[in-house]
Design a protein around this motif. Structure first.
Motif, PDB file in Angstrom:
ATOM      1  N   TYR A  53       0.852  -1.201   0.000  1.00  0.00           N
ATOM      2  CA  TYR A  53       0.000   0.000   0.000  1.00  0.00           C
ATOM      3  C   TYR A  53       0.892   1.258   0.000  1.00  0.00           C
ATOM      4  O   TYR A  53       0.682   2.194  -0.783  1.00  0.00           O
ATOM      5  CB  TYR A  53      -0.875  -0.070   1.257  1.00  0.00           C
ATOM      6  CG  TYR A  53      -1.816   1.078   1.530  1.00  0.00           C
ATOM      7  CD1 TYR A  53      -2.647   1.609   0.541  1.00  0.00           C
ATOM      8  CD2 TYR A  53      -1.930   1.613   2.815  1.00  0.00           C
ATOM      9  CE1 TYR A  53      -3.536   2.636   0.828  1.00  0.00           C
ATOM     10  CE2 TYR A  53      -2.818   2.636   3.113  1.00  0.00           C
ATOM     11  CZ  TYR A  53      -3.606   3.147   2.121  1.00  0.00           C
ATOM     12  OH  TYR A  53      -4.490   4.162   2.407  1.00  0.00           O
ATOM     13  N   ASN A  57       0.498   3.863  13.622  1.00  0.00           N
ATOM     14  CA  ASN A  57      -0.358   2.712  13.262  1.00  0.00           C
ATOM     15  C   ASN A  57      -0.129   2.205  11.829  1.00  0.00           C
ATOM     16  O   ASN A  57      -0.274   1.010  11.571  1.00  0.00           O
ATOM     17  CB  ASN A  57      -1.836   3.022  13.532  1.00  0.00           C
ATOM     18  CG  ASN A  57      -2.389   4.145  12.711  1.00  0.00           C
ATOM     19  OD1 ASN A  57      -1.645   4.965  12.172  1.00  0.00           O
ATOM     20  ND2 ASN A  57      -3.702   4.210  12.603  1.00  0.00           N
ATOM     21  N   PHE A  58       0.193   3.115  10.913  1.00  0.00           N
ATOM     22  CA  PHE A  58       0.614   2.711   9.559  1.00  0.00           C
ATOM     23  C   PHE A  58       1.938   3.442   9.307  1.00  0.00           C
ATOM     24  O   PHE A  58       1.976   4.461   8.605  1.00  0.00           O
ATOM     25  CB  PHE A  58      -0.448   3.091   8.515  1.00  0.00           C
ATOM     26  CG  PHE A  58      -1.688   2.239   8.578  1.00  0.00           C
ATOM     27  CD1 PHE A  58      -1.806   1.087   7.809  1.00  0.00           C
ATOM     28  CD2 PHE A  58      -2.742   2.571   9.414  1.00  0.00           C
ATOM     29  CE1 PHE A  58      -2.943   0.290   7.877  1.00  0.00           C
ATOM     30  CE2 PHE A  58      -3.883   1.784   9.493  1.00  0.00           C
ATOM     31  CZ  PHE A  58      -3.978   0.641   8.722  1.00  0.00           C
ATOM     32  N   MET A  69       1.581   5.984   6.025  1.00  0.00           N
ATOM     33  CA  MET A  69       1.253   7.366   6.389  1.00  0.00           C
ATOM     34  C   MET A  69       2.432   8.295   6.061  1.00  0.00           C
ATOM     35  O   MET A  69       2.263   9.501   5.926  1.00  0.00           O
ATOM     36  CB  MET A  69       0.871   7.474   7.868  1.00  0.00           C
ATOM     37  CG  MET A  69      -0.397   6.716   8.244  1.00  0.00           C
ATOM     38  SD  MET A  69      -1.877   7.158   7.300  1.00  0.00           S
ATOM     39  CE  MET A  69      -1.885   5.938   5.995  1.00  0.00           C
ATOM     40  N   ARG A  91       2.327   8.560   1.933  1.00  0.00           N
ATOM     41  CA  ARG A  91       1.162   9.327   1.478  1.00  0.00           C
ATOM     42  C   ARG A  91       1.443  10.836   1.517  1.00  0.00           C
ATOM     43  O   ARG A  91       0.764  11.616   0.854  1.00  0.00           O
ATOM     44  CB  ARG A  91      -0.043   8.963   2.359  1.00  0.00           C
ATOM     45  CG  ARG A  91      -1.360   9.302   1.756  1.00  0.00           C
ATOM     46  CD  ARG A  91      -2.478   8.482   2.322  1.00  0.00           C
ATOM     47  NE  ARG A  91      -2.901   8.947   3.629  1.00  0.00           N
ATOM     48  CZ  ARG A  91      -3.889   8.394   4.321  1.00  0.00           C
ATOM     49  NH1 ARG A  91      -4.524   7.333   3.844  1.00  0.00           N
ATOM     50  NH2 ARG A  91      -4.241   8.852   5.483  1.00  0.00           N
ATOM     51  N   ARG A 118      -8.965  -4.770  10.514  1.00  0.00           N
ATOM     52  CA  ARG A 118      -7.747  -4.334   9.818  1.00  0.00           C
ATOM     53  C   ARG A 118      -6.858  -3.645  10.858  1.00  0.00           C
ATOM     54  O   ARG A 118      -7.313  -2.791  11.610  1.00  0.00           O
ATOM     55  CB  ARG A 118      -8.138  -3.376   8.698  1.00  0.00           C
ATOM     56  CG  ARG A 118      -6.984  -2.745   7.966  1.00  0.00           C
ATOM     57  CD  ARG A 118      -7.510  -1.955   6.771  1.00  0.00           C
ATOM     58  NE  ARG A 118      -6.451  -1.287   6.072  1.00  0.00           N
ATOM     59  CZ  ARG A 118      -6.330   0.046   5.982  1.00  0.00           C
ATOM     60  NH1 ARG A 118      -7.235   0.830   6.528  1.00  0.00           N
ATOM     61  NH2 ARG A 118      -5.334   0.584   5.323  1.00  0.00           N
ATOM     62  N   ALA A 176      -6.940   1.609  13.517  1.00  0.00           N
ATOM     63  CA  ALA A 176      -6.991   2.377  12.265  1.00  0.00           C
ATOM     64  C   ALA A 176      -7.982   3.513  12.441  1.00  0.00           C
ATOM     65  O   ALA A 176      -9.023   3.341  13.089  1.00  0.00           O
ATOM     66  CB  ALA A 176      -7.406   1.488  11.096  1.00  0.00           C
ATOM     67  N   CYS A 177      -7.646   4.668  11.847  1.00  0.00           N
ATOM     68  CA  CYS A 177      -8.573   5.800  11.918  1.00  0.00           C
ATOM     69  C   CYS A 177      -9.877   5.462  11.206  1.00  0.00           C
ATOM     70  O   CYS A 177     -10.925   6.024  11.506  1.00  0.00           O
ATOM     71  CB  CYS A 177      -7.932   7.023  11.276  1.00  0.00           C
ATOM     72  SG  CYS A 177      -7.364   6.722   9.599  1.00  0.00           S
ATOM     73  N   THR A 178      -9.799   4.534  10.264  1.00  0.00           N
ATOM     74  CA  THR A 178     -10.974   4.124   9.493  1.00  0.00           C
ATOM     75  C   THR A 178     -11.756   3.008  10.183  1.00  0.00           C
ATOM     76  O   THR A 178     -12.776   2.549   9.657  1.00  0.00           O
ATOM     77  CB  THR A 178     -10.515   3.574   8.123  1.00  0.00           C
ATOM     78  OG1 THR A 178      -9.454   2.637   8.370  1.00  0.00           O
ATOM     79  CG2 THR A 178     -10.028   4.674   7.207  1.00  0.00           C
ATOM     80  N   SER A 187      -9.691   2.690   1.754  1.00  0.00           N
ATOM     81  CA  SER A 187      -8.341   3.214   1.505  1.00  0.00           C
ATOM     82  C   SER A 187      -7.810   2.762   0.151  1.00  0.00           C
ATOM     83  O   SER A 187      -7.811   1.562  -0.143  1.00  0.00           O
ATOM     84  CB  SER A 187      -7.404   2.727   2.610  1.00  0.00           C
ATOM     85  OG  SER A 187      -7.983   2.973   3.861  1.00  0.00           O
ATOM     86  N   PHE A 191      -8.426  10.614   0.170  1.00  0.00           N
ATOM     87  CA  PHE A 191      -8.631  10.144   1.538  1.00  0.00           C
ATOM     88  C   PHE A 191      -8.665  11.346   2.475  1.00  0.00           C
ATOM     89  O   PHE A 191      -7.777  12.191   2.442  1.00  0.00           O
ATOM     90  CB  PHE A 191      -7.465   9.222   1.932  1.00  0.00           C
ATOM     91  CG  PHE A 191      -7.644   8.522   3.252  1.00  0.00           C
ATOM     92  CD1 PHE A 191      -7.995   7.181   3.301  1.00  0.00           C
ATOM     93  CD2 PHE A 191      -7.451   9.201   4.446  1.00  0.00           C
ATOM     94  CE1 PHE A 191      -8.161   6.531   4.516  1.00  0.00           C
ATOM     95  CE2 PHE A 191      -7.621   8.564   5.657  1.00  0.00           C
ATOM     96  CZ  PHE A 191      -7.975   7.224   5.699  1.00  0.00           C
TER      97      PHE A 191
HETATM   98  O1  LIG Z   1      -5.351   4.887  10.365  1.00  0.00           O
HETATM   99  C1  LIG Z   1      -5.887   5.205   9.335  1.00  0.00           C
HETATM  100  C2  LIG Z   1      -5.947   4.338   8.131  1.00  0.00           C
HETATM  101  C3  LIG Z   1      -5.185   4.936   7.052  1.00  0.00           C
HETATM  102  C4  LIG Z   1      -5.489   4.316   5.720  1.00  0.00           C
HETATM  103  O2  LIG Z   1      -6.289   3.393   5.604  1.00  0.00           O
HETATM  104  O3  LIG Z   1      -4.923   4.812   4.761  1.00  0.00           O
END
Ligand SMILES: O=CCCC(=O)O
Ligand SMILES: NC(=O)c1ccc[n+]([C@@H]2O[C@H](COP(=O)([O-])OP(=O)(O)OC[C@H]3O[C@@H](n4cnc5c(N)ncnc54)[C@H](O)[C@@H]3O)[C@@H](O)[C@H]2O)c1
Length: 489
Positions: free
Chosen positions: A116, A162-163, A167, A170, A289, A294-296, A452, A458
């Motif tokens: 990703y 977390n990522f 992150m 991006r 996930r 995850a923020c999502t 995502s 996003f």
């Molecule tokens: O923590 C957030 C998820 C970020 C993502 O899915 O790109």
């Protein structure tokens, strides 16, 4: 299970120093800090622990690199990104292991994140050569308008744990595409993934000083002087809303451009007419996930009464079948939480919901032994006023409440200060569109638990953020628009 010697050699292969002006160096004070494996609570290594002067040195390096980098041909910047994409993919296994060791996610998920993250490098290598401008005749015919887009300038990035790779890419990939030099401050729990990425970017020819990485345990000491200095022109932050708010205040002192990717409180709506198989599959994705970190992540499951028992039972069956353990071990699907603080917050939130009448269908407790593990949990009858409904859980806990009609579902879903993403499961096309339009969120997953995608915009609304990352608009965050008025005779 991975070999401990290989684990050590992957950790040792990454520089544990700051990257400033193209050279790896210790923190000026000589301080170091320990990076911990959250599955064992044991030290992995030490990295440089930067202070204020290191941050300002990184800013000075970025400032020096900025003019030449902005003037570099777009194709050259594009080629750097393309080579970085290929180099990251060539090292998926090492980067995934490094990530699993420093933040706990199972290896399969870590491989997914590396891929990703790499996709942002590829996507923005393609966008770098497509920055356009405009030319127009003024309405009265007396002038010509030339519109050009130019790099914003030195950009400051603060990223979460977390990522830890995605992150970063991006933000870093569009900044390179647009021609912006950077100061990057990764999360203290996960410096290694960012240092590995910086090493790769250096190897593929990113000019010295364009990317400066400052690892620190005192984020405030490093970041605030950089934002208040005047040489930075942009702040891009991913993290909690509380810290985002603070950084917005600091960035306002020099009126910086800002992008904010903040917290979420996603509602996951399941209507009676949903395909239950797809809804349960989507729920597993939206909830589990990254172990729910995850923020999502689906934070609130809102399920229509006619389908609620079946959905809750099937979700609990699926979550109960997951294997919890160290992410390096074969077959593990749920790793540890990032640290004791993160795990204890989950314990508190679940305790609060149970005290207010929620019923534990599955889990509801931390796991014994070393490591910050929390068992996959399903709760039903979660009262509206419990903290679980208003705070980000950031863990493998699925709180389910029941609704009777669409109006109630929408009111409940929108009853939050956050607005990052919501999910909707229904087979009724009219309802799907109507509800998607009325949800107060920057993104909606319609019959899917995953939104995502590097090629999509996003980001959130309300207190979930400002601006968008990824997609065709992701590069705009790093471009200023300049207009030249041309008088015609
Ligand atoms: O923590 C957030 C998820 C970020 C993502 O899915 O790109
Ligand atoms: N919207 C998104 O795209 C997105 C993506 C990932 C994570 N997040 C959010 O991030 C949060 C989890 O990550 P976290 O725990 O690392 O968040 P956090 O806000 O605690 O930390 C994020 C970053 O900010 C730094 N930081 C903390 N205090 C600071 C200060 N005073 N000055 C400067 N920097 C400071 C941290 O060191 C870290 O690098 C969650 O709320 C999650 O929803 C959002």
């Amino acid at each position: 299970m991975t070999d401990p010697n290989r684990e050590q050699s992957v950790v040792d292969s990454v520089p544990h120093q700051l990257l400033i002006d193209g050279s790896w160096r210790p923190a000026g004070s000589g301080a170091t800090t320990v990076v911990e494996d959250p599955a064992t609570e044991k030290a992995l290594c030490e990295v440089a622990d930067a202070g204020r002067d290191d941050g300002l040195a990184a800013l000075a390096a970025a400032d020096r690199a900025q003019p030449a980098f902005a003037a570099m041909a777009p194709r050259e910047r594009s080629d750097i990104l393309r080579r970085a994409y290929e180099a990251v993919l060539a090292r998926v296994e090492d980067l995934a292991l490094l990530m699993t060791l420093e933040m706990g996610k199972p290896l399969a998920e870590a491989r997914g994140e590396v891929t990703y993250a790499a996709e942002f490098l590829r996507w923005f290598s393609e966008e770098a050569v497509r920055v356009d401008g405009g030319f127009a005749v003024s309405p009265d015919g007396r002038n010509r308008f030339l519109v050009m887009r130019q790099a914003v300038g030195v950009s400051v990035f603060v990223t979460p744990w977390n990522f830890p790779l995605a992150m970063g890419t991006r933000k870093i990939a569009p900044a390179i595409a647009a021609g912006c030099a950077m100061v990057v401050k990764p999360a203290p729990q996960t410096p290694l993934s960012m240092l590995a990425l910086a090493q790769i970017l250096q190897e593929v020819g990113l000019p010295d000083g364009v990317l400066n990485v400052v690892t620190t345990t005192d984020a405030a000491d490093v970041v605030e002087p950089v934002l208040r200095d005047g040489r930075a022109r942009k702040l891009s932050f991913t993290g909690s809303t509380a810290v985002g708010r603070l950084l917005l205040e600091q960035a306002s002192s020099k009126v910086l451009r800002t992008s904010m990717e903040l917290g979420g409180n996603a509602a996951f709506l399941v209507f009676d007419d949903a395909d239950v198989d797809r809804a349960v599959e989507g729920a597993m994705q939206a909830k589990m996930r990254n172990m729910g970190e995850a923020c999502t992540a689906a934070n609130r499951f809102l399920v229509q009464r006619g389908i609620a028992d079946e959905f809750s039972r099937r979700l609990a069956d699926r979550m109960g079948a997951l294997t919890v353990g160290r992410g390096t071990e074969d077959g593990v699907q749920v790793g540890p939480m990032i640290d004791g603080k993160g795990r204890d917050k989950i314990v508190d939130l679940v305790g609060d919901a149970v005290a207010h009448g929620a019923e534990v269908v599955l889990g509801g407790e931390r796991a014994d032994g070393p490591g910050y593990f929390y068992r996959p949990t399903v709760l039903t009858g979660v009262p509206a006023h419990s903290r679980l409904n208003s705070e980000e859980i950031f863990g493998p806990v699925a709180p389910i409440t029941v609704f009777d009609d669409e109006a109630q579902a929408l009111a409940d879903a929108n009853a939050t200060d956050f607005g990052l993403v919501d999910y909707v499961f229904t087979q009724d096309l009219d309802r799907a569109l109507r509800v998607s339009e009325r949800l107060e969120a920057g993104m909606v997953g319609l019959n899917t638990g995953l939104v995502s995608n590097p090629a999509a915009p996003f980001g959130g609304i309300k207190q979930s953020g400002l601006g968008r990352e990824g997609g065709t608009v992701g590069i705009d965050e790093f471009l200023e628009t300049k207009y030249v008025a041309i008088a015609t005779a």
